[in-house]
Design an enzyme around this catalytic site. Structure first.
Site, PDB file in Angstrom:
ATOM      1  N   LYS A 174     106.455 -75.017  36.825  1.00 40.04           N
ATOM      2  CA  LYS A 174     106.268 -74.154  35.652  1.00 40.04           C
ATOM      3  C   LYS A 174     104.927 -74.485  35.001  1.00 40.04           C
ATOM      4  O   LYS A 174     104.751 -75.544  34.407  1.00 40.04           O
ATOM      5  CB  LYS A 174     107.368 -74.371  34.610  1.00 40.04           C
ATOM      6  CG  LYS A 174     107.285 -73.324  33.509  1.00 40.04           C
ATOM      7  CD  LYS A 174     107.883 -73.755  32.196  1.00 40.04           C
ATOM      8  CE  LYS A 174     106.889 -74.195  31.165  1.00 40.04           C
ATOM      9  NZ  LYS A 174     105.844 -73.235  30.769  1.00 40.04           N
ATOM     10  N   GLU A 249     103.131 -87.791  31.103  1.00 36.08           N
ATOM     11  CA  GLU A 249     101.729 -88.040  30.732  1.00 36.08           C
ATOM     12  C   GLU A 249     101.508 -87.286  29.432  1.00 36.08           C
ATOM     13  O   GLU A 249     101.525 -86.052  29.413  1.00 36.08           O
ATOM     14  CB  GLU A 249     100.770 -87.479  31.799  1.00 36.08           C
ATOM     15  CG  GLU A 249     100.834 -88.161  33.143  1.00 36.08           C
ATOM     16  CD  GLU A 249     100.265 -89.562  33.132  1.00 36.08           C
ATOM     17  OE1 GLU A 249      99.590 -89.931  32.162  1.00 36.08           O
ATOM     18  OE2 GLU A 249     100.518 -90.280  34.105  1.00 36.08           O
ATOM     19  N   CYS A 283      93.123 -84.767  27.273  1.00 42.41           N
ATOM     20  CA  CYS A 283      93.987 -85.839  26.777  1.00 42.41           C
ATOM     21  C   CYS A 283      93.184 -87.121  26.626  1.00 42.41           C
ATOM     22  O   CYS A 283      93.542 -87.995  25.845  1.00 42.41           O
ATOM     23  CB  CYS A 283      95.171 -86.036  27.706  1.00 42.41           C
ATOM     24  SG  CYS A 283      94.667 -86.089  29.407  1.00 42.41           S
ATOM     25  N   GLU A 382      96.701 -87.094  16.973  1.00 44.57           N
ATOM     26  CA  GLU A 382      95.968 -86.355  18.001  1.00 44.57           C
ATOM     27  C   GLU A 382      95.641 -84.949  17.477  1.00 44.57           C
ATOM     28  O   GLU A 382      96.540 -84.221  17.068  1.00 44.57           O
ATOM     29  CB  GLU A 382      96.796 -86.240  19.285  1.00 44.57           C
ATOM     30  CG  GLU A 382      96.020 -85.555  20.391  1.00 44.57           C
ATOM     31  CD  GLU A 382      96.811 -85.360  21.674  1.00 44.57           C
ATOM     32  OE1 GLU A 382      97.957 -84.887  21.595  1.00 44.57           O
ATOM     33  OE2 GLU A 382      96.266 -85.686  22.745  1.00 44.57           O
TER      34      GLU A 382
HETATM   35  P1  NDP Z   1     103.022 -78.833  25.409  1.00 43.12           P
HETATM   36  O1  NDP Z   1     103.769 -80.108  25.341  1.00 43.12           O
HETATM   37  O2  NDP Z   1     103.218 -77.845  24.356  1.00 43.12           O
HETATM   38  O3  NDP Z   1     103.327 -78.071  26.775  1.00 43.12           O
HETATM   39  C1  NDP Z   1     103.185 -78.663  28.043  1.00 43.12           C
HETATM   40  C2  NDP Z   1     104.076 -77.935  29.038  1.00 43.12           C
HETATM   41  O4  NDP Z   1     105.445 -78.188  28.705  1.00 43.12           O
HETATM   42  C3  NDP Z   1     103.940 -76.409  29.010  1.00 43.12           C
HETATM   43  O5  NDP Z   1     104.150 -75.913  30.302  1.00 43.12           O
HETATM   44  C4  NDP Z   1     105.053 -76.004  28.066  1.00 43.12           C
HETATM   45  O6  NDP Z   1     105.471 -74.670  28.231  1.00 43.12           O
HETATM   46  C5  NDP Z   1     106.142 -76.980  28.469  1.00 43.12           C
HETATM   47  N1  NDP Z   1     107.124 -77.278  27.452  1.00 43.12           N
HETATM   48  C6  NDP Z   1     106.966 -77.245  26.111  1.00 43.12           C
HETATM   49  N2  NDP Z   1     108.113 -77.625  25.501  1.00 43.12           N
HETATM   50  C7  NDP Z   1     108.999 -77.909  26.478  1.00 43.12           C
HETATM   51  C8  NDP Z   1     110.344 -78.336  26.498  1.00 43.12           C
HETATM   52  N3  NDP Z   1     110.999 -78.586  25.365  1.00 43.12           N
HETATM   53  N4  NDP Z   1     110.955 -78.537  27.686  1.00 43.12           N
HETATM   54  C9  NDP Z   1     110.291 -78.344  28.838  1.00 43.12           C
HETATM   55  N5  NDP Z   1     109.024 -77.900  28.902  1.00 43.12           N
HETATM   56  C10 NDP Z   1     108.375 -77.704  27.732  1.00 43.12           C
HETATM   57  O7  NDP Z   1     101.506 -79.266  25.554  1.00 43.12           O
HETATM   58  P2  NDP Z   1     100.231 -78.345  25.668  1.00 43.12           P
HETATM   59  O8  NDP Z   1     100.333 -77.420  26.823  1.00 43.12           O
HETATM   60  O9  NDP Z   1      99.946 -77.784  24.322  1.00 43.12           O
HETATM   61  O10 NDP Z   1      99.130 -79.448  26.063  1.00 43.12           O
HETATM   62  C11 NDP Z   1      98.542 -80.251  25.113  1.00 43.12           C
HETATM   63  C12 NDP Z   1      99.130 -81.643  25.126  1.00 43.12           C
HETATM   64  O11 NDP Z   1      99.165 -82.172  26.440  1.00 43.12           O
HETATM   65  C13 NDP Z   1      98.287 -82.606  24.327  1.00 43.12           C
HETATM   66  O12 NDP Z   1      99.100 -83.388  23.498  1.00 43.12           O
HETATM   67  C14 NDP Z   1      97.637 -83.483  25.375  1.00 43.12           C
HETATM   68  O13 NDP Z   1      97.290 -84.754  24.964  1.00 43.12           O
HETATM   69  C15 NDP Z   1      98.647 -83.501  26.450  1.00 43.12           C
HETATM   70  N6  NDP Z   1      98.018 -83.769  27.729  1.00 43.12           N
HETATM   71  C16 NDP Z   1      98.180 -85.008  28.288  1.00 43.12           C
HETATM   72  C17 NDP Z   1      97.568 -85.347  29.466  1.00 43.12           C
HETATM   73  C18 NDP Z   1      97.801 -86.684  30.086  1.00 43.12           C
HETATM   74  O14 NDP Z   1      97.642 -86.795  31.297  1.00 43.12           O
HETATM   75  N7  NDP Z   1      98.180 -87.712  29.358  1.00 43.12           N
HETATM   76  C19 NDP Z   1      96.710 -84.395  30.171  1.00 43.12           C
HETATM   77  C20 NDP Z   1      96.616 -83.111  29.513  1.00 43.12           C
HETATM   78  C21 NDP Z   1      97.258 -82.832  28.332  1.00 43.12           C
HETATM   79  P3  NDP Z   1     104.789 -73.474  27.404  1.00 43.12           P
HETATM   80  O15 NDP Z   1     103.361 -73.450  27.791  1.00 43.12           O
HETATM   81  O16 NDP Z   1     105.526 -72.270  27.851  1.00 43.12           O
HETATM   82  O17 NDP Z   1     104.978 -73.811  25.959  1.00 43.12           O
END
Ligand code: NDP
Length: 495
Positions: A174, A249, A283, A382
């Site tokens: 997803k 992550e 990130c 963040e």
């Molecule tokens: P989100 O946590 O909002 O979303 C990440 C993914 O999870 C999306 O596909 C989202 O779907 C899905 N998702 C959201 N809520 C749920 C849930 N309750 N159950 C299952 N899946 C869920 O993050 P962002 O996409 O906004 O990305 C930004 C964040 O990611 C930042 O905090 C950043 O630091 C972190 N990040 C960390 C990295 C690392 O390697 N440590 C690398 C890159 C980013 P949908 O899009 O449909 O909401």
């Protein structure tokens, strides 16, 4: 031109009749990019069913053969690099050099993982008994769910998918809803490379519906999730109910420690790249500059002077330094933090939405610098945008204390010419990654990637460490003594 996508289940692209759809837009222009099926729990059920059905045959496919398919995926991706790089930029707004870099990282990782098909090493270990042979083999976990964010919209999916596939798992994927076209095109690459039906499945849709259904389904044995800390915690808790492996992550609040003996021009380029690359939406982005008081003012002046020559604009123009932020939601959240910063800190640069002409079409923000004390919200939370908090300190020891006093621990960096201090920083900074005389960003696929504290739960992506995330260790004993030999029995008291 908006492209329409379906779901990819059991080797077929399908769009259930009457399905709800959502779209992605170009954050620089608000033009539509793609239209997607808002997947349901029923779609997830079918996708997991297909992955479970495909698992036994994929598991039995020799790993080097799986590697050949991955190598072909890397070749297809190379062929499509220019087009996919543009798509990354159009769908999430990073500048074209970074869009192409995202795709190149995908290619590098898939190639790297294809080679792992000829390794997947176990161990051979001597037995305590005679004529007994002991070894370990790696086995796939089964069906794994890969849930990814929008900021590396091809690279992060590939980090997960290629590692899962080479180790013999089947995948339900997803992508972030904001970058679903990039996710779907990644799947098309594997389809073109000959991944068998059911081995890789795509369900687009919201985290709350599609992501949740994947996490709680008992047929899914592992979840690999990259995203925000709150969503990650939620996924961890729900995955725990099924006792499944949940790899997380999550966020970061990454510091650069700038010492008084640093090469300042070198640090200047590093801080700019780390803080404002990908509009600060990595990130590993540099979101804190912890700077020694002896160079504080002179470095801030260098930084703000340099930003006067930094261009924000069309991300498809190779001369642009920074594109838009990824979405209206991102813009709102970042502007909210800028408001908080205005109240609790001193604004030194930027601090506004860019307007007029082409800026009015998209989500463009000024690169922003605050001078702040440690402990403010902008210095600890963040922001995930082009906002740098500069914190003045009086010593190396204070710099490390400040650096470590946040909930996250992903990346970190120190600029110094003192080799002893550099090695102390490697030991003392609480982070999964430490750079010396380089910015906090710049992962390489052959090295493990991940963080400590609230950045994750101990796993690592990329490098050979990724193999462990997607495999179970089986321990094997072969006794060729032709008699019963007893381990775990005290030999002196045994009858
Ligand atoms: P989100 O946590 O909002 O979303 C990440 C993914 O999870 C999306 O596909 C989202 O779907 C899905 N998702 C959201 N809520 C749920 C849930 N309750 N159950 C299952 N899946 C869920 O993050 P962002 O996409 O906004 O990305 C930004 C964040 O990611 C930042 O905090 C950043 O630091 C972190 N990040 C960390 C990295 C690392 O390697 N440590 C690398 C890159 C980013 P949908 O899009 O449909 O909401």
């Amino acid at each position: 031109m908006e492209q329409e996508y379906g779901l990819f289940i059991d080797g077929k692209w399908t769009a259930p009749p009457g399905a709800n759809r959502f779209r992605t837009i170009n954050p620089a222009t608000r033009e539509p990019v793609g239209s997607f099926v808002a997947g349901t729990t029923g779609d997830v059920d079918r996708a997991i069913g297909a992955a479970a059905k495909a698992f036994p045959a994929w598991k039995e496919t020799p790993a080097p053969k799986r590697g050949e398919i991955l190598l072909e995926a890397a070749r297809v991706m190379k062929q499509r690099k220019a087009e996919l790089g543009r798509l990354v930029t159009r769908e999430m707004g990073k500048v074209i050099g970074e869009g192409l870099g995202d795709v190149q990282e995908s290619i590098d990782f898939i190639e790297y993982m294809s080679g792992e098909g000829r390794r997947l090493f176990g161990e051979t270990v001597p037995s305590e008994l005679r004529s007994k042979f002991c070894l370990t083999v790696l086995q796939p976990k089964g069906v794994v769910a890969c849930i990814t964010p929008w900021n590396f919209p091809t690279a992060i999916p590939n980090w997960k998918i290629a590692a899962a596939l080479i180790t013999g798992n089947t995948v339900v994927f997803k992508p972030a809803s904001n970058t679903a076209a990039c996710g779907a095109e990644v799947v098309k690459v594997y389809e073109a490379a000959g991944v068998p039906p059911g081995v890789l499945n795509l369900v687009t849709g919201s985290g709350a519906v599609v992501g949740n259904a994947m996490v709680v389904d008992p047929r899914v044995r592992a979840v690999s999730f990259t995203g925000g800390t709150d969503a990650g915690r939620d996924v961890y808790v729900r995955g725990a109910q099924g006792l499944k492996m949940v790899h997380l992550e999550l966020g970061g609040k990454n510091p650069v420690l700038l010492m008084e003996d640093a090469d300042l021009p070198l640090a200047l380029e590093g801080v700019l790249f780390g803080a404002f690359g990908t509009s600060g939406q990595r990130c590993t982005a540099t979101s804190r500059l912890i700077v020694h008081e002896k160079v504080h003012e002179s470095f801030l002046k260098m930084l703000t002077d340099r930003l006067d020559r930094f261009s924000v604009g069309d991300p498809l123009d190779p001369k642009t330094g920074m594109g838009p932020v990824a979405s209206a939601d991102q813009e709102k959240k970042i502007l909210g933090y800028i408001e908080i910063g205005r109240k609790e800190a001193t604004l030194r640069y930027g601090g506004a939405k860019l307007t007029g002409g082409a800026y009015d079409q998209g989500f463009f923000l000024q690169p922003t610098i605050f001078e702040t004390k440690h402990g403010t919200r902008i210095s600890k939370e963040e922001i995930f945008g082009p906002v740098l908090s500069v914190i003045r300190v009086g010593s190396y020891e204070e710099a490390v204390r400040v650096a470590n006093d946040v909930e996250y621990g992903l990346s970190s960096s120190i600029y110094t010419k003192d080799v002893n201090r550099a090695f102390r920083a490697i030991r003392e900074l609480e982070a999964g990654i430490t750079y010396v005389n380089a910015p906090t960003i710049g992962a390489e696929v052959q090295l493990p990637f991940g963080g400590v504290k609230n950045t994750g739960n101990g796993g690592r992506e990329a490098g050979s460490a990724a193999i462990g995330e997607f495999t179970e260790i089986k321990t094997v004993f072969v006794d060729f003594s032709a008699k019963l030999q007893k381990a775990q029995i005290d030999s002196e008291s045994a009858a």
